[in-house]
Design a protein around this motif. Structure first.
Motif, PDB file in Angstrom:
ATOM      1  N   ILE A 108      36.803  39.041  19.417  1.00 57.84           N
ATOM      2  CA  ILE A 108      36.935  38.118  20.552  1.00 57.84           C
ATOM      3  C   ILE A 108      35.833  37.063  20.513  1.00 57.84           C
ATOM      4  O   ILE A 108      36.084  35.867  20.686  1.00 57.84           O
ATOM      5  N   MET A 109      34.606  37.500  20.261  1.00 54.41           N
ATOM      6  CA  MET A 109      33.482  36.557  20.221  1.00 54.41           C
ATOM      7  C   MET A 109      33.629  35.575  19.056  1.00 54.41           C
ATOM      8  O   MET A 109      33.344  34.386  19.200  1.00 54.41           O
ATOM      9  N   ALA A 110      34.090  36.059  17.909  1.00 54.66           N
ATOM     10  CA  ALA A 110      34.235  35.186  16.742  1.00 54.66           C
ATOM     11  C   ALA A 110      35.334  34.146  16.943  1.00 54.66           C
ATOM     12  O   ALA A 110      35.210  33.013  16.457  1.00 54.66           O
ATOM     13  N   ALA A 111      36.380  34.503  17.651  1.00 54.54           N
ATOM     14  CA  ALA A 111      37.501  33.591  17.844  1.00 54.54           C
ATOM     15  C   ALA A 111      37.276  32.597  18.984  1.00 54.54           C
ATOM     16  O   ALA A 111      37.906  31.538  19.009  1.00 54.54           O
ATOM     17  N   ALA A 112      36.403  32.928  19.915  1.00 55.47           N
ATOM     18  CA  ALA A 112      36.182  32.076  21.089  1.00 55.47           C
ATOM     19  C   ALA A 112      35.476  30.790  20.682  1.00 55.47           C
ATOM     20  O   ALA A 112      34.490  30.811  19.953  1.00 55.47           O
ATOM     21  N   ARG A 113      35.988  29.677  21.170  1.00 57.64           N
ATOM     22  CA  ARG A 113      35.420  28.358  20.862  1.00 57.64           C
ATOM     23  C   ARG A 113      34.701  27.777  22.079  1.00 57.64           C
ATOM     24  O   ARG A 113      34.795  26.595  22.354  1.00 57.64           O
ATOM     25  N   GLY A 114      33.997  28.616  22.783  1.00 59.05           N
ATOM     26  CA  GLY A 114      33.240  28.161  23.938  1.00 59.05           C
ATOM     27  C   GLY A 114      33.316  29.183  25.063  1.00 59.05           C
ATOM     28  O   GLY A 114      34.081  30.151  25.000  1.00 59.05           O
ATOM     29  N   PRO A 115      32.526  28.973  26.105  1.00 56.11           N
ATOM     30  CA  PRO A 115      32.456  29.937  27.207  1.00 56.11           C
ATOM     31  C   PRO A 115      33.785  30.172  27.923  1.00 56.11           C
ATOM     32  O   PRO A 115      34.115  31.307  28.270  1.00 56.11           O
ATOM     33  N   GLU A 116      34.559  29.098  28.133  1.00 53.33           N
ATOM     34  CA  GLU A 116      35.856  29.276  28.809  1.00 53.33           C
ATOM     35  C   GLU A 116      36.816  30.097  27.974  1.00 53.33           C
ATOM     36  O   GLU A 116      37.532  30.956  28.487  1.00 53.33           O
ATOM     37  N   ALA A 117      36.850  29.840  26.685  1.00 56.03           N
ATOM     38  CA  ALA A 117      37.725  30.592  25.785  1.00 56.03           C
ATOM     39  C   ALA A 117      37.297  32.055  25.720  1.00 56.03           C
ATOM     40  O   ALA A 117      38.142  32.956  25.686  1.00 56.03           O
ATOM     41  N   LEU A 118      36.006  32.302  25.722  1.00 52.59           N
ATOM     42  CA  LEU A 118      35.488  33.676  25.713  1.00 52.59           C
ATOM     43  C   LEU A 118      35.894  34.401  26.992  1.00 52.59           C
ATOM     44  O   LEU A 118      36.384  35.535  26.957  1.00 52.59           O
ATOM     45  N   ALA A 119      35.716  33.744  28.134  1.00 55.89           N
ATOM     46  CA  ALA A 119      36.100  34.350  29.419  1.00 55.89           C
ATOM     47  C   ALA A 119      37.596  34.641  29.454  1.00 55.89           C
ATOM     48  O   ALA A 119      38.018  35.719  29.910  1.00 55.89           O
ATOM     49  N   HIS A 120      38.404  33.711  28.965  1.00 54.36           N
ATOM     50  CA  HIS A 120      39.858  33.907  28.939  1.00 54.36           C
ATOM     51  C   HIS A 120      40.231  35.102  28.049  1.00 54.36           C
ATOM     52  O   HIS A 120      41.059  35.928  28.423  1.00 54.36           O
ATOM     53  N   ALA A 121      39.635  35.180  26.868  1.00 60.90           N
ATOM     54  CA  ALA A 121      39.936  36.273  25.938  1.00 60.90           C
ATOM     55  C   ALA A 121      39.509  37.625  26.514  1.00 60.90           C
ATOM     56  O   ALA A 121      40.225  38.627  26.348  1.00 60.90           O
ATOM     57  N   LEU A 122      38.381  37.672  27.188  1.00 57.10           N
ATOM     58  CA  LEU A 122      37.938  38.930  27.808  1.00 57.10           C
ATOM     59  C   LEU A 122      38.852  39.321  28.967  1.00 57.10           C
ATOM     60  O   LEU A 122      39.192  40.497  29.126  1.00 57.10           O
ATOM     61  N   ASP A 123      39.264  38.347  29.772  1.00 56.14           N
ATOM     62  CA  ASP A 123      40.229  38.627  30.850  1.00 56.14           C
ATOM     63  C   ASP A 123      41.516  39.211  30.288  1.00 56.14           C
ATOM     64  O   ASP A 123      42.068  40.166  30.828  1.00 56.14           O
ATOM     65  N   LYS A 124      41.997  38.632  29.186  1.00 52.43           N
ATOM     66  CA  LYS A 124      43.221  39.129  28.560  1.00 52.43           C
ATOM     67  C   LYS A 124      43.022  40.547  28.035  1.00 52.43           C
ATOM     68  O   LYS A 124      43.869  41.415  28.231  1.00 52.43           O
ATOM     69  N   ALA A 125      41.902  40.807  27.384  1.00 53.43           N
ATOM     70  CA  ALA A 125      41.617  42.136  26.828  1.00 53.43           C
ATOM     71  C   ALA A 125      41.477  43.197  27.917  1.00 53.43           C
ATOM     72  O   ALA A 125      41.753  44.377  27.680  1.00 53.43           O
ATOM     73  N   LEU A 126      41.061  42.782  29.103  1.00 55.57           N
ATOM     74  CA  LEU A 126      40.904  43.717  30.226  1.00 55.57           C
ATOM     75  C   LEU A 126      42.168  43.847  31.068  1.00 55.57           C
ATOM     76  O   LEU A 126      42.213  44.641  32.009  1.00 55.57           O
ATOM     77  N   GLY A 127      43.192  43.059  30.767  1.00 57.21           N
ATOM     78  CA  GLY A 127      44.441  43.144  31.519  1.00 57.21           C
ATOM     79  C   GLY A 127      44.350  42.543  32.904  1.00 57.21           C
ATOM     80  O   GLY A 127      45.084  42.935  33.816  1.00 57.21           O
ATOM     81  N   SER A 128      43.487  41.561  33.069  1.00 58.39           N
ATOM     82  CA  SER A 128      43.260  40.969  34.394  1.00 58.39           C
ATOM     83  C   SER A 128      44.521  40.391  35.023  1.00 58.39           C
ATOM     84  O   SER A 128      44.731  40.514  36.232  1.00 58.39           O
ATOM     85  N   ALA A 129      45.377  39.767  34.226  1.00 60.89           N
ATOM     86  CA  ALA A 129      46.609  39.177  34.778  1.00 60.89           C
ATOM     87  C   ALA A 129      47.541  40.270  35.310  1.00 60.89           C
ATOM     88  O   ALA A 129      48.167  40.106  36.356  1.00 60.89           O
ATOM     89  N   TRP A 130      47.626  41.397  34.606  1.00 59.17           N
ATOM     90  CA  TRP A 130      48.459  42.513  35.069  1.00 59.17           C
ATOM     91  C   TRP A 130      47.878  43.089  36.357  1.00 59.17           C
ATOM     92  O   TRP A 130      48.608  43.360  37.306  1.00 59.17           O
ATOM     93  N   ASP A 131      46.560  43.283  36.374  1.00 56.15           N
ATOM     94  CA  ASP A 131      45.909  43.788  37.591  1.00 56.15           C
ATOM     95  C   ASP A 131      46.171  42.878  38.785  1.00 56.15           C
ATOM     96  O   ASP A 131      46.485  43.344  39.877  1.00 56.15           O
ATOM     97  N   ALA A 132      46.036  41.579  38.576  1.00 59.29           N
ATOM     98  CA  ALA A 132      46.230  40.625  39.672  1.00 59.29           C
ATOM     99  C   ALA A 132      47.653  40.705  40.228  1.00 59.29           C
ATOM    100  O   ALA A 132      47.855  40.659  41.443  1.00 59.29           O
ATOM    101  N   GLU A 133      48.648  40.833  39.341  1.00 60.66           N
ATOM    102  CA  GLU A 133      50.036  40.900  39.809  1.00 60.66           C
ATOM    103  C   GLU A 133      50.364  42.231  40.469  1.00 60.66           C
ATOM    104  O   GLU A 133      51.197  42.287  41.373  1.00 60.66           O
ATOM    105  N   LEU A 134      49.725  43.313  40.015  1.00 62.57           N
ATOM    106  CA  LEU A 134      50.033  44.637  40.572  1.00 62.57           C
ATOM    107  C   LEU A 134      49.251  44.961  41.851  1.00 62.57           C
ATOM    108  O   LEU A 134      49.670  45.813  42.626  1.00 62.57           O
ATOM    109  N   GLU A 135      48.135  44.287  42.062  1.00 66.47           N
ATOM    110  CA  GLU A 135      47.259  44.637  43.187  1.00 66.47           C
ATOM    111  C   GLU A 135      47.968  44.689  44.540  1.00 66.47           C
ATOM    112  O   GLU A 135      47.800  45.650  45.289  1.00 66.47           O
ATOM    113  N   PRO A 136      48.787  43.708  44.910  1.00 67.88           N
ATOM    114  CA  PRO A 136      49.464  43.810  46.213  1.00 67.88           C
ATOM    115  C   PRO A 136      50.375  45.039  46.306  1.00 67.88           C
ATOM    116  O   PRO A 136      50.520  45.632  47.365  1.00 67.88           O
TER     117      PRO A 136
END
Length: 163
Positions: free
Chosen positions: A118-146
């Protein structure tokens, strides 16, 4: 070595409830009769949850069986057991299936090689944050939370894998 986990069916159409029970029963090789309740986020849908026990890998089998119905929202957890990592599966219509390794406290574990990639592929802080969010399943968590909030205080069924 046996393990245990939980299946959370966050929402399913009423007509699919019996199919969900049959799918879980096939994996556990035991009859399943879940206690379905209304899903407040989607009044036309139902929700249920059940604890299970069985051999390591049962969580993956349950997730594979449930994803046959692309209109349901679910999570399956499997606790770690001696020699085997725990797992967490989340499914959201239109987003698909997310799988992660989890530790004893239920936290998602990202291995060293995955983090380095993830760190090697990231081309900056925003890309790193996006890749970590994806690896942690943040989008799934956000949709399932309600849908998760609706489960507070809901009845739980306990199941044991026979085979």
């Amino acid at each position: 070595m046996p393990t245990r986990g939980v299946v959370y069916v966050h929402s399913t159409p009423l007509a699919v409830c019996s199919h969900v029970e049959w799918a879980i029963a096939r994996v556990l090789a035991a009859p399943v009769n879940l206690q379905w309740t209304a899903q407040p986020v989607d009044p036309s849908a139902r929700r249920a949850e059940c604890g299970w026990s069985g051999r390591a890998g049962t969580g993956a089998e349950l997730a594979a069986a449930l994803r046959q119905w692309p209109m349901i929202r679910f999570e399956v957890t499997e606790e770690p057991s001696p020699g085997t990592d725990g797992e967490r599966f989340m499914y959201v219509p239109g987003r698909g299936l997310f799988r992660a390794t989890v530790g004893a406290a239920g936290d998602i574990q990202l291995g060293e090689d995955r983090l380095r990639s993830i760190m090697a592929a990231a081309r900056g802080p925003e890309a790193l944050a996006h890749a970590l969010d994806k690896a942690l399943g943040s989008a799934w968590d956000a949709e399932l939370e309600p849908y998760r909030y609706a489960g507070d205080g809901a009845p739980v069924t306990l199941l044991t894998r026979v085979g």
